[in-house]
Design an enzyme around this catalytic site. Structure first.
Site, PDB file in Angstrom:
ATOM      1  N   ARG A 159     -13.428  13.082  -3.783  1.00 53.65           N
ATOM      2  CA  ARG A 159     -12.136  13.128  -3.670  1.00 53.65           C
ATOM      3  C   ARG A 159     -10.793  14.090  -2.863  1.00 53.65           C
ATOM      4  O   ARG A 159     -10.762  14.721  -1.920  1.00 53.65           O
ATOM      5  CB  ARG A 159     -11.768  15.376  -4.637  1.00 53.65           C
ATOM      6  CG  ARG A 159     -13.022  15.140  -5.806  1.00 53.65           C
ATOM      7  CD  ARG A 159     -11.608  15.123  -6.949  1.00 53.65           C
ATOM      8  NE  ARG A 159     -12.197  15.273  -8.171  1.00 53.65           N
ATOM      9  CZ  ARG A 159     -13.371  14.818  -8.909  1.00 53.65           C
ATOM     10  NH1 ARG A 159     -13.977  13.566  -8.134  1.00 53.65           N
ATOM     11  NH2 ARG A 159     -13.806  15.378  -9.379  1.00 53.65           N
ATOM     12  N   SER A 233     -11.086  21.354 -12.306  1.00 48.73           N
ATOM     13  CA  SER A 233     -11.751  21.388 -11.084  1.00 48.73           C
ATOM     14  C   SER A 233     -10.659  22.361 -10.396  1.00 48.73           C
ATOM     15  O   SER A 233     -10.121  21.531  -9.341  1.00 48.73           O
ATOM     16  CB  SER A 233     -12.246  20.398 -10.976  1.00 48.73           C
ATOM     17  OG  SER A 233     -13.613  20.096 -11.658  1.00 48.73           O
ATOM     18  N   GLU A 329     -10.044  22.034  -4.400  1.00 55.58           N
ATOM     19  CA  GLU A 329      -8.914  20.348  -5.059  1.00 55.58           C
ATOM     20  C   GLU A 329      -8.743  20.748  -5.288  1.00 55.58           C
ATOM     21  O   GLU A 329      -8.076  19.388  -4.663  1.00 55.58           O
ATOM     22  CB  GLU A 329     -10.443  20.187  -6.069  1.00 55.58           C
ATOM     23  CG  GLU A 329     -10.922  18.459  -6.305  1.00 55.58           C
ATOM     24  CD  GLU A 329     -10.494  18.478  -8.057  1.00 55.58           C
ATOM     25  OE1 GLU A 329      -9.288  17.873  -8.327  1.00 55.58           O
ATOM     26  OE2 GLU A 329     -11.928  18.744  -8.787  1.00 55.58           O
TER      27      GLU A 329
HETATM   28  N1  EPU Z   1     -22.276  24.464 -14.380  1.00 53.05           N
HETATM   29  C1  EPU Z   1     -22.956  26.084 -14.875  1.00 53.05           C
HETATM   30  N2  EPU Z   1     -21.442  26.907 -15.845  1.00 53.05           N
HETATM   31  C2  EPU Z   1     -20.539  26.658 -15.352  1.00 53.05           C
HETATM   32  C3  EPU Z   1     -20.001  25.092 -15.288  1.00 53.05           C
HETATM   33  C4  EPU Z   1     -21.288  24.269 -14.718  1.00 53.05           C
HETATM   34  O1  EPU Z   1     -23.934  26.383 -14.628  1.00 53.05           O
HETATM   35  O2  EPU Z   1     -19.477  27.249 -15.926  1.00 53.05           O
HETATM   36  C5  EPU Z   1     -23.540  23.842 -14.059  1.00 53.05           C
HETATM   37  C6  EPU Z   1     -23.334  22.550 -15.849  1.00 53.05           C
HETATM   38  O3  EPU Z   1     -24.702  22.759 -16.766  1.00 53.05           O
HETATM   39  C7  EPU Z   1     -23.934  21.442 -14.829  1.00 53.05           C
HETATM   40  C8  EPU Z   1     -23.474  21.214 -13.513  1.00 53.05           C
HETATM   41  O4  EPU Z   1     -22.504  22.829 -13.173  1.00 53.05           O
HETATM   42  O5  EPU Z   1     -25.382  21.570 -14.766  1.00 53.05           O
HETATM   43  C9  EPU Z   1     -21.735  20.338 -13.318  1.00 53.05           C
HETATM   44  O6  EPU Z   1     -21.249  20.409 -14.486  1.00 53.05           O
HETATM   45  P1  EPU Z   1     -20.279  19.752 -15.096  1.00 53.05           P
HETATM   46  O7  EPU Z   1     -20.715  18.367 -15.792  1.00 53.05           O
HETATM   47  O8  EPU Z   1     -19.304  20.217 -16.097  1.00 53.05           O
HETATM   48  O9  EPU Z   1     -19.147  19.406 -13.287  1.00 53.05           O
HETATM   49  P2  EPU Z   1     -18.271  19.822 -12.661  1.00 53.05           P
HETATM   50  O10 EPU Z   1     -19.734  19.387 -11.643  1.00 53.05           O
HETATM   51  O11 EPU Z   1     -18.780  20.721 -12.717  1.00 53.05           O
HETATM   52  C10 EPU Z   1     -17.044  17.393 -11.793  1.00 53.05           C
HETATM   53  C11 EPU Z   1     -16.325  16.804 -11.794  1.00 53.05           C
HETATM   54  C12 EPU Z   1     -14.895  16.951 -12.986  1.00 53.05           C
HETATM   55  C13 EPU Z   1     -15.684  16.342 -14.070  1.00 53.05           C
HETATM   56  C14 EPU Z   1     -17.622  16.640 -13.713  1.00 53.05           C
HETATM   57  C15 EPU Z   1     -17.891  15.341 -14.853  1.00 53.05           C
HETATM   58  C16 EPU Z   1     -15.849  18.264  -9.291  1.00 53.05           C
HETATM   59  C17 EPU Z   1     -15.100  18.635  -8.676  1.00 53.05           C
HETATM   60  N3  EPU Z   1     -14.972  17.773 -10.675  1.00 53.05           N
HETATM   61  O12 EPU Z   1     -17.345  19.089 -12.766  1.00 53.05           O
HETATM   62  O13 EPU Z   1     -13.633  17.038 -12.799  1.00 53.05           O
HETATM   63  O14 EPU Z   1     -15.174  16.059 -14.738  1.00 53.05           O
HETATM   64  O15 EPU Z   1     -18.054  16.572 -12.751  1.00 53.05           O
HETATM   65  O16 EPU Z   1     -18.439  14.253 -13.751  1.00 53.05           O
HETATM   66  O17 EPU Z   1     -15.889  17.032  -8.885  1.00 53.05           O
HETATM   67  C18 EPU Z   1     -11.644  17.416 -11.804  1.00 53.05           C
HETATM   68  O18 EPU Z   1     -11.848  17.060 -10.850  1.00 53.05           O
HETATM   69  O19 EPU Z   1     -10.701  18.432 -12.203  1.00 53.05           O
HETATM   70  C19 EPU Z   1     -12.740  17.698 -13.119  1.00 53.05           C
HETATM   71  C20 EPU Z   1     -12.480  18.327 -13.741  1.00 53.05           C
END
Ligand code: EPU
Length: 333
Positions: A159, A233, A329
């Site tokens: 990012r 995010s 972010e």
């Molecule tokens: N999780 C929870 N509770 C929640 C949300 C997430 O326990 O409420 C856990 C999930 O179960 C999972 C982990 O956290 O084990 C990661 O969650 P998720 O796969 O939804 O991805 P993220 O790390 O929250 C990142 C990016 C997203 C992107 C997704 C999928 C960042 C800041 N965000 O989110 O990007 O879509 O991975 O690859 O890196 C964005 O940048 O706006 C964005 C949506």
């Protein structure tokens, strides 16, 4: 062309109502030379899907609406395609997939415009924009020159890019993507995508299947920006030492982590916020989204300041409990 006291509500996906002293919609490169006298400071606005406006903007909001998609080079195995900054990102991704040019399928359905993709090096499901960006064209208002930055000169990281630091004052004009004409064979999928593919009985997914899977997963977890105010995010996933993570895992055995480097791991910020119980709890229409705790939402009528204050509350609580500093972010103005 330049408007005064301009309401930005429809130009930010949080749907926050603030005004800019001056607003200018840039529709073609030829306009640039006439814009050297814009009232400073100047804020470059794309899709407005990664900003939180907390107050009126005393300067000029320059809305980058330059459009166009063109092929620069093509051979049997790849195509170099130029997309102008004002193109809607998801529409561009859709065009590439329909044309049989692959690479961007995991980045489908991300709100915003092409111009924002190199700035914050957007990413999802293991792919980042930097994996396919060959070069970026920017405009320097000080010199009146166009400059080209090759991928390695953009200092891409999670990012992050040089367009957030040293080259913050440059306006992104276009981005060149090198895409494959041969379908990419995926060996590993994020669990959410895997589930979709299994449910649909797809054993060997084509890029189009991945594209559909990504859209479906994003639709199921993330709020539609046209319905609920948000900016995706809100925080970055923090990087902490493996030592710190080992200590935390004793107290929070459910905590996930991803490899970062030998001494560090990346921790999902959404999970930290979820553990703290913020998920789906709204105060005065502000809170962390019920299906994904990393997403700050405005359920209607909230001010930018109220959203900002809530984000600070979450950051403080995360620090208190986990000794982890979350970093937004989203750009806060
Ligand atoms: N999780 C929870 N509770 C929640 C949300 C997430 O326990 O409420 C856990 C999930 O179960 C999972 C982990 O956290 O084990 C990661 O969650 P998720 O796969 O939804 O991805 P993220 O790390 O929250 C990142 C990016 C997203 C992107 C997704 C999928 C960042 C800041 N965000 O989110 O990007 O879509 O991975 O690859 O890196 C964005 O940048 O706006 C964005 C949506």
């Amino acid at each position: 062309m330049i408007k005064q006291n301009f309401n930005l509500t429809s130009l930010n996906t949080f749907g926050v109502s603030v005004f800019a002293d001056y607003y200018c919609c840039l529709e073609s490169e030829s306009q640039l030379t006439t814009l050297r006298s814009l009232v400073a400071p100047i804020f470059y606005l794309g899709g407005g899907s990664n900003i939180l406006l907390t107050k009126n903007y005393h300067g000029t909001v320059l809305h980058n609406c330059i459009k166009g998609i063109e092929i620069l080079e093509e051979d049997e195995s790849s195509v170099l395609v130029r997309a102008y900054a004002g193109e809607v990102w998801h529409d561009f991704v859709t065009e590439t997939i329909n044309a049989g040019w692959f690479g961007l399928e995991c980045l489908a359905y991300i709100p915003g415009t092409v111009g924002a993709t190199p700035v914050q090096n957007i990413g999802a499901y293991g792919v980042e924009a930097k994996d396919y960006i060959e070069k970026v064209c920017v405009y320097d208002f000080k010199t009146g020159n166009f400059e080209y930055y090759q991928n390695e000169e953009c200092h891409f990281a999670y990012r992050h890019s040089i367009f957030k630091t040293e080259l913050q004052d440059r306006l992104i004009i276009s981005v060149d993507f090198r895409l494959s004409k041969k379908a990419i064979v995926y060996h590993r999928f994020y669990p959410a995508l895997q589930e979709y593919l299994a449910e649909h009985g797809i054993a060997q997914p084509t890029p189009k299947d991945i594209y559909q899977a990504v859209i479906s997963v994003r639709q199921s977890k993330l709020p539609e920006v046209t319905e609920i105010g948000s900016a995706g995010s809100f925080f970055k996933n923090p990087v902490i030492t493996t030592q710190h993570f080992s200590e935390l895992s004793i107290r929070f055995p459910q905590l996930s982590s991803y490899f970062y480097d030998e001494d560090h791991v990346k921790v999902p910020a959404g999970q930290l916020i979820d553990i703290l119980g913020f998920k789906g709890k709204y105060e005065s229409n502000v809170g962390m989204y019920e299906k994904q705790a990393l997403i700050l939402v405005n359920l209607g009528g909230a001010t930018g300041e109220a959203l900002h204050q809530h984000s600070i509350k979450v950051m403080n609580a995360v620090y208190e409990k986990f000794k982890i500093c979350l970093e937004p972010e989203v750009i806060i103005l």
